[in-house]
Design a protein around this motif. Structure first.
Motif, short mmCIF file in Angstrom:
data_model
loop_
_atom_site.label_atom_id
_atom_site.label_comp_id
_atom_site.label_asym_id
_atom_site.label_seq_id
_atom_site.Cartn_x
_atom_site.Cartn_y
_atom_site.Cartn_z
N LYS A 19 22.75 -57.77 -36.33
CA LYS A 19 22.80 -58.29 -34.97
C LYS A 19 21.47 -58.17 -34.23
CE LYS A 19 26.35 -55.93 -33.42
NZ LYS A 19 27.42 -55.48 -32.50
N ILE A 20 20.54 -57.37 -34.75
CA ILE A 20 19.29 -57.11 -34.03
C ILE A 20 18.09 -57.39 -34.93
CG2 ILE A 20 17.85 -55.31 -33.00
CD1 ILE A 20 20.32 -54.07 -31.82
N VAL A 21 17.14 -58.11 -34.38
CA VAL A 21 15.85 -58.35 -35.04
C VAL A 21 14.79 -57.56 -34.28
CG1 VAL A 21 14.11 -60.06 -35.67
CG2 VAL A 21 16.55 -60.65 -35.79
N VAL A 22 14.03 -56.71 -34.98
CA VAL A 22 13.00 -55.90 -34.35
C VAL A 22 11.67 -56.65 -34.41
CG1 VAL A 22 11.75 -53.70 -34.40
CG2 VAL A 22 14.19 -53.77 -34.97
N VAL A 23 11.17 -57.03 -33.25
CA VAL A 23 9.88 -57.73 -33.19
C VAL A 23 8.75 -56.78 -32.79
CG1 VAL A 23 10.93 -59.98 -32.71
CG2 VAL A 23 10.31 -58.47 -30.80
N ASN A 24 9.11 -55.57 -32.39
CA ASN A 24 8.11 -54.57 -32.00
C ASN A 24 8.40 -53.28 -32.76
OD1 ASN A 24 6.30 -52.85 -30.83
ND2 ASN A 24 7.07 -53.05 -28.74
N PRO A 25 7.84 -53.11 -33.95
CA PRO A 25 8.11 -51.90 -34.75
C PRO A 25 7.77 -50.61 -34.01
CG PRO A 25 7.05 -53.56 -36.09
CD PRO A 25 6.99 -54.06 -34.68
N GLN A 26 6.80 -50.64 -33.10
CA GLN A 26 6.46 -49.42 -32.36
C GLN A 26 7.62 -48.96 -31.50
OE1 GLN A 26 3.52 -47.65 -32.82
NE2 GLN A 26 4.74 -46.11 -31.74
N TRP A 27 8.38 -49.92 -30.96
CA TRP A 27 9.59 -49.54 -30.19
C TRP A 27 10.56 -48.78 -31.09
CZ3 TRP A 27 14.42 -51.18 -31.75
CH2 TRP A 27 15.49 -50.74 -30.96
N LEU A 28 10.72 -49.26 -32.32
CA LEU A 28 11.64 -48.60 -33.24
C LEU A 28 11.19 -47.17 -33.52
CD1 LEU A 28 14.13 -48.88 -35.06
CD2 LEU A 28 12.63 -49.79 -36.84
N ILE A 29 9.91 -46.99 -33.76
CA ILE A 29 9.38 -45.65 -34.03
C ILE A 29 9.57 -44.75 -32.81
CG2 ILE A 29 7.27 -44.33 -34.48
CD1 ILE A 29 6.29 -46.77 -36.09
N ASP A 30 9.20 -45.25 -31.65
CA ASP A 30 9.32 -44.44 -30.42
C ASP A 30 10.77 -44.06 -30.14
OD1 ASP A 30 6.60 -44.70 -30.10
OD2 ASP A 30 6.73 -46.32 -28.63
N THR A 31 11.69 -44.97 -30.40
CA THR A 31 13.11 -44.71 -30.11
C THR A 31 13.70 -43.72 -31.12
OG1 THR A 31 13.27 -46.97 -29.26
CG2 THR A 31 15.32 -45.79 -29.64
N LEU A 32 13.37 -43.88 -32.38
CA LEU A 32 13.87 -42.94 -33.39
C LEU A 32 13.36 -41.53 -33.15
CD1 LEU A 32 13.59 -45.09 -36.65
CD2 LEU A 32 15.66 -44.52 -35.39
N THR A 33 12.13 -41.41 -32.69
CA THR A 33 11.55 -40.08 -32.47
C THR A 33 12.09 -39.40 -31.21
OG1 THR A 33 9.61 -41.12 -31.43
CG2 THR A 33 9.44 -40.50 -33.75
N LEU A 34 12.94 -40.09 -30.46
CA LEU A 34 13.68 -39.39 -29.41
C LEU A 34 14.72 -38.46 -30.02
CD1 LEU A 34 14.28 -42.30 -26.85
CD2 LEU A 34 12.68 -40.38 -26.63
N ALA A 35 15.16 -38.77 -31.24
CA ALA A 35 16.12 -37.92 -31.94
C ALA A 35 15.43 -37.06 -32.99
CB ALA A 35 17.20 -38.78 -32.61
#
Length: 260
Positions: A19-35
């Motif tokens: 359901k989701i396409v990631v166009v900004n991999p840095q967002w993915l990294i930043d969000t995962l590192t919240l956990a």
């Protein structure tokens, strides 16, 4: 950088991921590192966590690497519910965490957050003297041990009688039923991982023959999806006489408990 090149990340292996396409991999990294982070350095407001009623659950994540769905919802509170579902599915798919089947509610194990501990002697005395050695020839990738822990946890969860594992930074005891367990040990200085199997249980030999194929399949998948064919490894087997055999010779000799 990847976004500027027009690179996107997309995975359709589950409903939550497609359901989701990631166009900004840095967002993915930043969000995962919240956990996934060092909570001693990147602290969280205790008062806010307490007000949310999650103090004990956050403490369990920090101390034991066990995350409840409520804690993940809190850490990703700025994301939409479908995005949180995507993040959970992404971490499960990439074996950054695994489901923790020993609770009535939804909990997850994040092995990169677990503490270290001394290996208790009561585990060692139950092990077979034949050891499987996974050798990465001086180049064991960071996080690979944790991924293998997740994979074996997932395999273990299919057995309803499996006892609760003991997961630590460089060793993990994972049960396959109530009488058979494996011990995974990581030796980062030597770039090897050792796998041992308990001698307990009437069916330990039948179960043990599945472990090398599980490792082989997992490593091939990681090599294709993550390491782009650059991951190199080999199997060796140390016998009770301290003799070391390569894979082909151990298989030819039907070395117990790995080959039947």
């Amino acid at each position: 950088f990847l976004n500027e090149l027009g690179v996107i990340s997309y995975n359709d292996t589950s409903h939550a991921l497609e359901k989701i396409v990631v166009v900004n991999p840095q967002w993915l990294i930043d969000t995962l590192t919240l956990a996934i982070r060092d909570y001693k350095i990147h602290e969280i407001s205790i008062s806010e966590v307490k007000n949310a009623g999650l103090k004990s659950e956050l403490g369990r994540l920090v101390l034991d690497g066990i995350a409840s769905q409520d804690v993940l919802d809190y850490l990703w509170m700025n994301e939409k519910p479908e995005t949180v579902q995507f993040l959970v599915a992404f971490m499960l798919h990439n074996t950054m965490m695994s489901r923790w089947a020993h609770e009535k509610q939804r909990y997850y194990l994040i092995p990169s957050l677990v503490p270290n501990a001394i290996l208790p002697p009561d585990i060692l005395i139950l092990l077979s003297s034949n050891v499987c050695i996974l050798d990465f020839h001086g180049c064991m990738p960071n996080g690979l041990f944790e991924r293998l822990v997740c994979i074996f946890i997932n395999q273990s969860a299919s057995n309803l009688n499996a006892l609760e594992p003991r997961i630590h930074k460089v060793w993990s005891q994972i049960w396959f039923g109530s009488s058979v367990f494996i011990l995974l040990k990581s030796f980062t200085k030597n770039d090897v991982i050792e796998l041992s199997v308990s001698q307990t249980g009437h069916d330990h030999l039948d179960i043990s023959t599945t472990f090398v194929p599980i490792l082989t399949s997992a490593l091939r998948q990681m090599n294709d999806q993550i390491h782009k064919g650059r991951l190199k490894w080999s199997f060796r087997f140390r016998t009770d006489g301290k003799k070391v055999l390569d894979f082909s010779l151990a298989k030819e000799q039907n070395l117990k408990p790995w080959f039947g």
